[in-house]
Design an enzyme around this catalytic site. Structure first.
Site, PDB file in Angstrom:
ATOM      1  CG  HIS A 177      -2.315   0.501   0.901  1.00 40.16           C
ATOM      2  ND1 HIS A 177      -2.570   1.490  -0.033  1.00 40.16           N
ATOM      3  CD2 HIS A 177      -3.533   0.134   1.385  1.00 40.16           C
ATOM      4  CE1 HIS A 177      -3.854   1.713  -0.096  1.00 40.16           C
ATOM      5  NE2 HIS A 177      -4.476   0.904   0.748  1.00 40.16           N
TER       6      HIS A 177
ATOM      7  CG  ASP B  82      -2.882   4.975  -4.550  1.00 40.73           C
ATOM      8  OD1 ASP B  82      -2.249   4.905  -3.473  1.00 40.73           O
ATOM      9  OD2 ASP B  82      -2.793   5.949  -5.328  1.00 40.73           O
TER      10      ASP B  82
END
Length: 559
Positions: free
Chosen positions: A531, A535
């Site tokens: 992450h 995204d």
């Protein structure tokens, strides 16, 4: 003559250390350039290191199972010329004298305070033998080790490489073998005593003309006397000839564990075998007490173990009556070493550093399965296609639009290295554990080329002898358990990559299509992403693009 220090090279990007698996040489060996020297294992592979020079091995550092730092010295050679170790302290005087070519008489053993200085401690001044075996460094940061068991007694005649003593550190129990052939004249330390690294453990009378008192002091390295090259062609001296025959040792101390002995072996005698043979016997569940040895002094070899297994093994013990509801007792403590330790370290590092998030989508694989069956039936001369080549082709078509996914993240430097070529890591289960061989430039492979490359990669992983290029450098990993794939998985990213794709098993499932309930071949496609780099929206869009291609496989072949 000079000295050449061989330092562990970088055997894989990001690798700070490697585990020593096996030495192919011992101190005193003459070795040619490019000859096998030592096997080391990283998180990804076992690599054979070859000698960078020709010369004589005068030091080895680290025992099998030890971790060696990249850039740290692991072997020292005596070579022609100046070498590369001018800044390293020279070997002891006795070593230089015994290896000189001038034929000068060896220096006499040091006496008094001089002997204490050369031998590394007061004990050196009172040595009884002509060769002192010192406790080597059996693990980084280890200053001492506990004596667990002696395999010899004073007066025993031992062969080179025969077991001497078991010592235990905070990491492992290690069997020390004899670096020379000779007679034991003194042993230092009782079972349970702590022995200092570099301290004298055993003294030998070898009959060799060059004294060896105090050799190897300071580094915990045992350096046997070197014979002059000029004398190699001369007839052996009477002293050496007397030592050459190896006589059976007197009965050693009773073995640990109270194992039952074979009737042909004297009561209380511990079977002689190398660590590799002992490890193999343990893996096979064979007690060496039952195996007859044909090697020197009754030593058990791999051939003896094979013959024992071929004969049917020991008589099966009478099974005690058991109940399906009988309580079980005991705990099996398994040391995490070797490949399992490397896997544990890699997985822990990945979970500690990478904030994972998972995304799972179902894919209708009916058309892919129909096309795959047709291609396998009509191209029987080509590699058999599985689902994996179709997934690889879908990925290489979509990845150029998502360069942040086909990448490696150097989080310490704060740089994402986006790769233009696609190098797939193929997670492969092997007898040693999970390995990730690499299929390079997958963008240049068609379906059959991808299938052949995956097969080659799996073979490399299972052989355990892949090169650095074959087992490192992947930019995106695919992990599949095939028919065991389950409903869904949350795979762990192969650090420093930023994504991993995990296809699950294909099952027949009722699906509503055009208002009708039909049976389709459905597969869940699991994935995990870093992450910090990817995204959630981009990951979901990326997987949806893959889904669309797999559900309409004709699009895989349209540029």
């Amino acid at each position: 003559m000079g000295r050449f220090v061989f330092k562990l090279p970088d055997v894989g990007e990001g690798t700070a250390e490697a585990e020593i698996v096996a030495w192919h040489v011992k101190v005193g060996d003459l070795i040619a350039e490019d000859a096998p020297l030592v096997d080391v294992m990283t998180d990804k592979a076992t690599v054979e290191m070859t000698s960078p020079v020709a010369g004589r091995v005068i030091e080895t550092r680290g025992a099998p199972g030890d971790l060696a730092p990249v850039g740290g010295p692991i072997a020292v050679f005596e070579v022609e010329g100046a070498g590369n170790a001018a800044a390293v302290a020279p070997p002891p005087q006795s070593l230089r004298d015994s290896s000189s070519k001038g034929g000068a008489a060896p220096a006499p053993p040091p006496q008094g305070e001089e002997a204490r200085s050369a031998g590394g401690g007061p004990a050196a001044a009172g040595l009884k033998g002509d060769y002192a075996f010192r406790l080597p460094d059996v693990g980084e940061g280890t200053a001492e080790a506990e004596i667990v068991a002696w395999h010899v007694r004073v007066g025993d005649t031992v062969a080179e490489d025969a077991p001497l003593v078991d010592v235990m550190t905070d990491k492992a129990t290690v069997e020390m073998t004899s670096p020379v052939a000779g007679t034991i004249v003194a042993i230092h330390g009782d079972v349970g005593a702590m022995a200092a690294v570099g301290g004298v453990l055993v003294e030998f009378s070898t009959g060799l003309p060059s004294p060896a008192r105090g050799e190897g002091a300071g580094m915990g390295v045992n350096t046997p006397p070197l014979q002059q090259e000029a004398q190699e062609a001369a007839p052996p001296s009477p002293t050496l000839a007397a030592v050459a025959p190896v006589h059976p040792p007197s009965p050693p101390l009773p073995p640990r564990g109270g194992e039952a002995m074979r009737p042909s072996r004297a009561e209380g005698e511990r079977p002689l075998a190398s660590p590799a043979v002992r490890r193999r016997a343990e893996d096979l569940g064979v007690k060496l007490s039952y195996v007859a040895g044909t090697g020197p002094a009754g030593r058990i070899t791999h051939e003896d173990l094979d013959a024992f297994l071929a004969s049917g093994g020991p008589p099966a013990p009478t099974a005690a009556p058991t109940s399906a509801y009988a309580p079980r007792e005991g705990v099996d403590s398994v040391k995490v070493i070797g490949m399992r330790r490397a896997i544990a370290r890699q997985m822990q590092e990945a979970k500690r550093r990478i904030p994972h998030f998972a995304y799972i989508e179902e894919v209708d694989m009916t058309e892919v399965e129909r096309l795959r069956a047709h291609l396998n039936a009509t191209h029987k001369d080509r590699p058999k296609l599985t689902v994996l080549p179709f997934i690889m082709r879908a990925l290489v078509k979509v990845l150029p639009d998502y360069p942040q996914i086909n990448a490696r993240f150097d989080d310490e430097a704060g740089i994402v290295h986006r790769s233009r070529p696609v190098h797939f890591g193929i997670a492969t289960q092997t007898p040693q554990g999970l390995m990730v061989p690499v299929v390079r430039h997958a963008e240049a492979l068609d379906l059959w080329g991808s299938a052949a490359a995956v097969t080659r990669a799996a073979d490399v992983a299972r052989s355990g002898k892949g090169s650095k290029d074959e087992l490192s450098g992947s930019t995106l990993t695919i992990t599949s358990l095939g028919p065991l794939g389950g409903i869904a998985t949350t795979p762990v990213i192969n650090h420093p990559e930023v994504a991993i794709i995990g296809p699950n098993k294909i099952v027949d499932r009722p699906v509503v299509q055009n208002g009708q309930v039909v049976v389709r071949k459905m597969m869940n496609l699991s994935s995990s992403f870093d992450h910090r780099v990817v995204d959630g929206f981009d990951a979901a869009e990326f997987i949806q693009r893959i889904k669309a291609l797999l559900e309409n496989p004709a699009a895989l072949f349209i540029d």
